[in-house]
Design a protein around this motif. Structure first.
Motif, PDB file in Angstrom:
ATOM      1  N   THR A  13      -7.876   7.404   2.958  1.00  0.00           N
ATOM      2  CA  THR A  13      -6.939   7.130   4.048  1.00  0.00           C
ATOM      3  C   THR A  13      -6.113   8.337   4.457  1.00  0.00           C
ATOM      4  O   THR A  13      -5.570   8.389   5.562  1.00  0.00           O
ATOM      5  CB  THR A  13      -5.979   6.000   3.654  1.00  0.00           C
ATOM      6  OG1 THR A  13      -5.146   6.451   2.566  1.00  0.00           O
ATOM      7  CG2 THR A  13      -6.749   4.756   3.226  1.00  0.00           C
ATOM      8  N   GLY A  14      -5.988   9.313   3.548  1.00  0.00           N
ATOM      9  CA  GLY A  14      -5.141  10.463   3.831  1.00  0.00           C
ATOM     10  C   GLY A  14      -3.668  10.207   3.577  1.00  0.00           C
ATOM     11  O   GLY A  14      -2.829  11.082   3.803  1.00  0.00           O
ATOM     12  N   ASP A  15      -3.311   8.999   3.108  1.00  0.00           N
ATOM     13  CA  ASP A  15      -1.907   8.683   2.828  1.00  0.00           C
ATOM     14  C   ASP A  15      -1.409   9.489   1.629  1.00  0.00           C
ATOM     15  O   ASP A  15      -2.148   9.704   0.662  1.00  0.00           O
ATOM     16  CB  ASP A  15      -1.744   7.187   2.524  1.00  0.00           C
ATOM     17  CG  ASP A  15      -2.080   6.306   3.727  1.00  0.00           C
ATOM     18  OD1 ASP A  15      -1.939   6.808   4.857  1.00  0.00           O
ATOM     19  OD2 ASP A  15      -2.467   5.138   3.523  1.00  0.00           O
ATOM     20  N   PRO A  16      -0.133   9.923   1.660  1.00  0.00           N
ATOM     21  CA  PRO A  16       0.404  10.675   0.517  1.00  0.00           C
ATOM     22  C   PRO A  16       0.483   9.798  -0.731  1.00  0.00           C
ATOM     23  O   PRO A  16       0.816   8.614  -0.655  1.00  0.00           O
ATOM     24  CB  PRO A  16       1.793  11.102   1.001  1.00  0.00           C
ATOM     25  CG  PRO A  16       2.138  10.145   2.089  1.00  0.00           C
ATOM     26  CD  PRO A  16       0.842   9.773   2.752  1.00  0.00           C
ATOM     27  N   LEU A  17       0.157  10.377  -1.876  1.00  0.00           N
ATOM     28  CA  LEU A  17       0.218   9.672  -3.151  1.00  0.00           C
ATOM     29  C   LEU A  17       1.473  10.126  -3.888  1.00  0.00           C
ATOM     30  O   LEU A  17       1.505  11.185  -4.501  1.00  0.00           O
ATOM     31  CB  LEU A  17      -1.033   9.970  -3.985  1.00  0.00           C
ATOM     32  CG  LEU A  17      -2.375   9.653  -3.322  1.00  0.00           C
ATOM     33  CD1 LEU A  17      -3.531  10.048  -4.232  1.00  0.00           C
ATOM     34  CD2 LEU A  17      -2.465   8.173  -2.969  1.00  0.00           C
ATOM     35  N   GLY A  18       2.514   9.310  -3.803  1.00  0.00           N
ATOM     36  CA  GLY A  18       3.772   9.676  -4.440  1.00  0.00           C
ATOM     37  C   GLY A  18       4.473  10.798  -3.691  1.00  0.00           C
ATOM     38  O   GLY A  18       4.257  11.019  -2.502  1.00  0.00           O
ATOM     39  N   LYS A 163      -2.547  14.001  -9.258  1.00  0.00           N
ATOM     40  CA  LYS A 163      -1.911  12.729  -8.935  1.00  0.00           C
ATOM     41  C   LYS A 163      -2.600  11.586  -9.681  1.00  0.00           C
ATOM     42  O   LYS A 163      -3.824  11.433  -9.610  1.00  0.00           O
ATOM     43  CB  LYS A 163      -1.973  12.463  -7.431  1.00  0.00           C
ATOM     44  CG  LYS A 163      -1.146  13.420  -6.586  1.00  0.00           C
ATOM     45  CD  LYS A 163       0.344  13.184  -6.780  1.00  0.00           C
ATOM     46  CE  LYS A 163       1.161  14.009  -5.785  1.00  0.00           C
ATOM     47  NZ  LYS A 163       2.608  13.771  -5.930  1.00  0.00           N
ATOM     48  N   VAL A 164      -1.822  10.777 -10.385  1.00  0.00           N
ATOM     49  CA  VAL A 164      -2.352   9.630 -11.117  1.00  0.00           C
ATOM     50  C   VAL A 164      -1.440   8.427 -10.887  1.00  0.00           C
ATOM     51  O   VAL A 164      -0.232   8.570 -10.677  1.00  0.00           O
ATOM     52  CB  VAL A 164      -2.454   9.913 -12.631  1.00  0.00           C
ATOM     53  CG1 VAL A 164      -3.623  10.819 -12.936  1.00  0.00           C
ATOM     54  CG2 VAL A 164      -1.165  10.493 -13.185  1.00  0.00           C
ATOM     55  N   LYS A 165      -2.052   7.234 -10.949  1.00  0.00           N
ATOM     56  CA  LYS A 165      -1.298   5.999 -10.739  1.00  0.00           C
ATOM     57  C   LYS A 165      -0.861   5.440 -12.083  1.00  0.00           C
ATOM     58  O   LYS A 165      -1.669   5.250 -12.992  1.00  0.00           O
ATOM     59  CB  LYS A 165      -2.166   4.975  -9.995  1.00  0.00           C
ATOM     60  CG  LYS A 165      -1.395   3.783  -9.457  1.00  0.00           C
ATOM     61  CD  LYS A 165      -2.304   2.918  -8.593  1.00  0.00           C
ATOM     62  CE  LYS A 165      -1.542   1.769  -7.945  1.00  0.00           C
ATOM     63  NZ  LYS A 165      -2.424   0.939  -7.107  1.00  0.00           N
ATOM     64  N   THR A 166       0.434   5.170 -12.211  1.00  0.00           N
ATOM     65  CA  THR A 166       1.010   4.720 -13.474  1.00  0.00           C
ATOM     66  C   THR A 166       0.777   3.229 -13.675  1.00  0.00           C
ATOM     67  O   THR A 166       1.050   2.423 -12.775  1.00  0.00           O
ATOM     68  CB  THR A 166       2.521   5.003 -13.489  1.00  0.00           C
ATOM     69  OG1 THR A 166       2.753   6.351 -13.076  1.00  0.00           O
ATOM     70  CG2 THR A 166       3.105   4.782 -14.871  1.00  0.00           C
ATOM     71  N   ARG A 173       2.310   9.429  -9.872  1.00  0.00           N
ATOM     72  CA  ARG A 173       3.059  10.519 -10.486  1.00  0.00           C
ATOM     73  C   ARG A 173       2.095  11.662 -10.822  1.00  0.00           C
ATOM     74  O   ARG A 173       0.901  11.561 -10.576  1.00  0.00           O
ATOM     75  CB  ARG A 173       3.768  10.038 -11.754  1.00  0.00           C
ATOM     76  CG  ARG A 173       4.908   9.039 -11.508  1.00  0.00           C
ATOM     77  CD  ARG A 173       5.581   8.668 -12.825  1.00  0.00           C
ATOM     78  NE  ARG A 173       6.803   7.900 -12.619  1.00  0.00           N
ATOM     79  CZ  ARG A 173       6.846   6.573 -12.511  1.00  0.00           C
ATOM     80  NH1 ARG A 173       5.727   5.870 -12.590  1.00  0.00           N
ATOM     81  NH2 ARG A 173       8.000   5.956 -12.325  1.00  0.00           N
ATOM     82  N   SER A 174       2.653  12.709 -11.410  1.00  0.00           N
ATOM     83  CA  SER A 174       1.834  13.866 -11.807  1.00  0.00           C
ATOM     84  C   SER A 174       1.323  13.688 -13.225  1.00  0.00           C
ATOM     85  O   SER A 174       1.975  13.058 -14.060  1.00  0.00           O
ATOM     86  CB  SER A 174       2.658  15.155 -11.726  1.00  0.00           C
ATOM     87  OG  SER A 174       3.042  15.416 -10.397  1.00  0.00           O
TER      88      SER A 174
END
Length: 255
Positions: A13-18, A163-166, A173-174
């Motif tokens: 989607t190109g949406d920013p992750l965090g 970038k990883v999803k908690t 987060r990183s």
């Protein structure tokens, strides 16, 4: 895809992750700010002395950049890469398939045992930083078929997004970089062990430990016993170039 991962955005989607990756000031920018804040009443000699100290401090600190990701390079053991190079197309496909399967297993191991992020911060209130689990990794892989010196050499670059999803709260987060760096040797050894297992089952090859050269402070390497070392050396131009440059630099240093 690589561009979006490097920007910390969703590859679809190109949406920013965090949060966006921070942008840090260069040494020159930090120096300019500190010089501008100096006491205007300083004399020329004192001012020049202080500026010299500021420049030395800031250049010693160096430049700082946000980490967008990690590039893990997975290479076949040299003898297996040589076997792939000289094999027929069908055998080459089997070796590449085993290589990719081994990489998938290593990435799976990374997601289970290595990948983590951190939450919280250490401040005046004594708050602690906690290491928490993530929903796997976002990564992309690129196969390369030769070395920098044009020797045939199958290896794969796996670019892992920072970038990883908690799992705790679903926020992006990183990655915690400490275990990522600490695990590099273990991941390399794991990949070689898995690929050896796959190739033994697929092709019936046997392995032997070989010394990697006199004067090298390194453990023996596992090699396919039916691939002669002379043939391996024919595909090791890059290693010879590195050894020659190392010897030149040592001689230069001693002199």
């Amino acid at each position: 895809l690589q561009l979006l991962i490097g920007m910390g955005c969703d590859p679809v989607t190109g949406d920013p992750l965090g949060r966006a990756y921070p942008v840090y000031k260069t040494p020159a920018e930090r120096i300019a700010e500190r010089v501008e804040a100096l006491d205007p009443d300083l004399g020329p000699a004192s001012r020049a002395e202080v500026i010299a100290e500021i420049e030395a401090e800031e250049y010693a600190r160096g430049a700082r950049k946000a980490v967008a990701g990690y590039d893990y390079t997975f290479s076949l053991p040299k003898s297996a890469s040589v076997l792939w190079a000289v094999a027929d197309a069908g055998t080459q496909a089997l070796i590449a398939e085993a290589h990719h399967a081994a990489i998938a297993e290593v990435i799976d191991f990374m997601e289970r045992e290595v990948t983590a992020t951190r939450i919280g911060m250490t401040g005046a209130d004594g708050g602690a930083v906690a290491q928490v689990d993530t929903f796997g990794l976002a990564a992309t892989a690129y196969d390369h078929y030769d070395s920098r010196s044009s020797d045939l050499h199958l290896h794969t670059h796996v670019v892992v997004s920072n970038k990883v999803k908690t799992t705790l709260d679903g926020r992006w987060r990183s990655l915690d970089g400490r275990p990522m760096h600490a695990a590099t040797v273990a991941l390399s050894e794991l990949h070689e062990a898995i690929i050896a297992d796959h190739l033994t089952r697929l092709l019936g090859v046997e392995w032997e430990a070989r010394d990697r050269g006199r004067g090298r402070d390194r453990n023996p390497a596992w090699a396919i016993s039916t691939v002669p070392e002379d043939l391996v050396l024919e595909f090791s131009t890059r290693a010879r170039q590195i050894d020659a440059e190392k010897d030149r630099l040592i001689t230069e240093y001693v002199e």
